[in-house]
Design an enzyme around this catalytic site. Structure first.
Site, short mmCIF file in Angstrom:
data_model
loop_
_atom_site.label_atom_id
_atom_site.label_comp_id
_atom_site.label_asym_id
_atom_site.label_seq_id
_atom_site.Cartn_x
_atom_site.Cartn_y
_atom_site.Cartn_z
N GLU A 288 -0.74 4.62 0.07
CA GLU A 288 -1.70 5.74 0.14
C GLU A 288 -0.97 7.03 0.47
OE1 GLU A 288 -4.70 4.64 2.96
OE2 GLU A 288 -5.91 3.63 1.45
N ASP B 252 -8.49 15.83 -23.01
CA ASP B 252 -8.37 14.39 -22.75
C ASP B 252 -7.65 13.78 -23.94
OD1 ASP B 252 -8.65 11.69 -22.47
OD2 ASP B 252 -10.77 11.74 -21.91
N TYR C 79 0.85 -1.20 0.00
CA TYR C 79 0.00 0.00 0.00
C TYR C 79 0.88 1.24 0.00
CZ TYR C 79 -4.88 -1.09 0.14
OH TYR C 79 -6.13 -1.46 -0.24
N THR D 148 -4.98 8.39 -20.80
CA THR D 148 -4.66 7.01 -20.46
C THR D 148 -3.20 6.83 -20.80
OG1 THR D 148 -5.20 6.22 -22.66
CG2 THR D 148 -6.97 6.15 -21.05
N ARG E 42 -1.85 -0.34 -18.70
CA ARG E 42 -3.18 0.25 -18.56
C ARG E 42 -3.14 1.19 -17.37
NH1 ARG E 42 -5.75 -2.59 -21.98
NH2 ARG E 42 -7.48 -1.16 -21.93
N LYS F 263 -2.70 3.56 -24.58
CA LYS F 263 -3.12 3.61 -25.99
C LYS F 263 -1.89 3.95 -26.84
CE LYS F 263 -7.84 4.37 -24.51
NZ LYS F 263 -9.04 5.24 -24.47
C1 LIG Z 1 -10.04 5.39 -23.56
C2 LIG Z 1 -10.50 6.72 -23.18
C3 LIG Z 1 -10.82 7.04 -21.85
C4 LIG Z 1 -11.00 6.03 -20.74
O1 LIG Z 1 -10.01 5.22 -20.43
P1 LIG Z 1 -10.24 3.87 -19.59
O2 LIG Z 1 -8.84 3.54 -19.25
O3 LIG Z 1 -10.89 2.92 -20.53
O4 LIG Z 1 -11.08 4.19 -18.41
C5 LIG Z 1 -11.14 8.36 -21.54
N1 LIG Z 1 -11.16 9.29 -22.48
C6 LIG Z 1 -10.91 9.03 -23.78
C7 LIG Z 1 -10.97 10.12 -24.78
C8 LIG Z 1 -10.59 7.73 -24.17
O5 LIG Z 1 -10.36 7.47 -25.45
#
Ligand SMILES: *Cc1c(COP(=O)(O)O)cnc(C)c1O
Length: 414
Positions: free
Chosen positions: A53, A197, A51, A223, A232, A226
């Site tokens: 935190e 985002d 942990y 994220t 992840r 990707k």
């Molecule tokens: C994939 C994605 C997310 C969310 O990611 P997770 O890891 O699946 O929760 C948020 N915003 C955008 C634009 C995404 O493409």
């Protein structure tokens, strides 16, 4: 996996089968990638045991000397790579990262705005079934009906009328470049926080093939799995512009992540993210990001030659959205048929789709994972041909499946 094979042959077998599947199929879902062995070693390490935190130097438990050093290293790498003054690397994934952005900037019930899901936006940007629309007053914008591009004047009108506290820019199925400066102008006209985002495009931003939002927005969420090609997970950054607007913003983000939303961070993931950020700072990664876009453009051009209709007429990033209505096949049937041939893409709604979300008119595909394997423009032409044959003739599925296998064997996983 010698120990795992002995201790739990069932799980080991499934991992082996999945490895074989990944080796022999074309992974073309634009939000996916293949991680490096170094990232996976860090992710599978003993750093999962404890942990942690709190934040480095301000923990609740003992024994965290190396965890502190690791998280600090990860934060410093993120700050340097994205050129930001503050980074939080603890969000479990992209959606929790976005939740923390809401929590740091809005009170429940306040107005927020983002791109609607059927137009290419993400669930967490205010789509009706999501917490972001249940706990906040969500007003959505979309794309132009004719061009399917963001109509900045239309966005301005929506935002001026709604006066949101927080405004999102970012998408999961938009094949074009975002004009961050224009969004900033719109956000400033109502005094909103502007959050970019960049979940899909973080790797492209690092490689310089998509403009960075950092000089324009207040907050960047992403994220890490990707195009960035890490484990992840999620990450939130605060920019100099953000600190200018609200000197407390970095503190508010940290407090929203912990203790606002999460307990202990997944520190094995933080270790793997640190590795990913080191890899992403190399010239080789820049080259990779450039090739991702070159490949997407090559694939788009070839598919157009074969009579496919692309939403917005092409792509400027890593993904393509195809409108299959002229091919007399639904997105769902194309998805199933391509999977049988070893080509992994996903069914997707197109903007203003006349068909329902479970049987949409489109498919979405992208080049991040196959570019990691080393494929280039030449292979994109071949793949476009495969896709065309499978979609035009159901009986070609087996034959193309064999050809897909042969192609994949030439481009091993990292
Ligand atoms: C994939 C994605 C997310 C969310 O990611 P997770 O890891 O699946 O929760 C948020 N915003 C955008 C634009 C995404 O493409």
């Amino acid at each position: 996996m010698a120990t795992l094979k002995k201790e739990d042959p069932q799980v080991a077998k499934l991992i082996e089968l999945e490895t074989e599947r990944q080796k022999t199929m074309l992974e073309m879902i634009p939000s996916e990638n293949h991680t490096s062995p170094a990232v996976r070693e860090a992710l599978g390490s003993i750093m999962t045991d404890k942990y942690a935190e709190g934040y480095p130097g301000k923990r609740y438990y003992a024994g965290l000397e190396y965890y502190d050093k690791l998280e600090t290293l990860c934060i410093e790498r993120a700050k340097k790579l994205f050129k930001v003054p503050h980074a939080n690397v603890q969000p479990y994934s992209g959606s929790p990262a976005n939740m923390a952005v809401y929590m740091a900037t809005c009170n429940p019930g306040e107005t927020v705005t983002g791109m609607a899901l059927p137009m290419g936006g993400h669930l967490t940007h205010g789509w009706k079934v999501n917490f972001s629309a249940k706990f906040f007053n969500s007003v959505q914008y979309g794309v132009d009906e004719k061009t399917n591009l963001i109509d900045y004047e239309a966005v301005r009108k929506i935002v001026e009328a709604a006066k949101p506290k927080l405004m999102w820019v970012g998408a999961t199925a938009y094949p074009r470049i975002f004009d961050w400066a224009k969004f900033r102008e719109i956000a400033d006209s109502v005094g909103a926080y502007l959050a970019a985002d960049i979940a899909h495009i973080a790797g492209l931003v690092v490689a310089g093939v998509h403009p960075s939002p950092v000089p324009y927005v207040h907050i960047v969420s992403t994220t890490t799995h990707k195009t960035l090609r890490g484990p992840r997970g999620g990450m939130i950054m605060v920019t100099d512009e953000g600190l200018k607007k609200d000197p407390e913003l970095a503190k508010k983000i940290d407090k929203a992540v912990f203790p606002g939303l999460q307990g202990g961070p997944h520190m094995n993931r933080v270790a793997a993210l640190a590795v990913c950020l080191k890899e992403a700072s190399t010239p080789a990664f820049k080259k990779y990001g450039k090739q991702v876009v070159k490949n997407a453009k090559a694939l788009a051009e070839e598919l157009k030659k074969l009579g496919f209709k692309l939403i917005t007429g092409g792509t400027e990033n890593h993904l393509l959205l195809l409108d299959l209505r002229n091919k007399n096949i639904s997105g769902s049937d194309a998805h199933i048929r391509l999977e049988k041939a070893g080509i992994i893409i996903n069914k997707n709604s197109i903007p203003f789709d006349p068909n329902p979300p479970f049987k949409p008119s489109g498919i979405r595909m992208g080049t991040p994972a196959i570019t990691t394997q080393g494929m280039k423009e030449k292979e994109m032409k071949i793949i476009a041909g495969f896709i065309n044959e499978v979609i035009s003739d159901e009986k070609s599925v087996f034959k193309i499946g064999q050809k897909v296998k042969t192609l994949c064997r030439k481009f091993p996983l990292p």
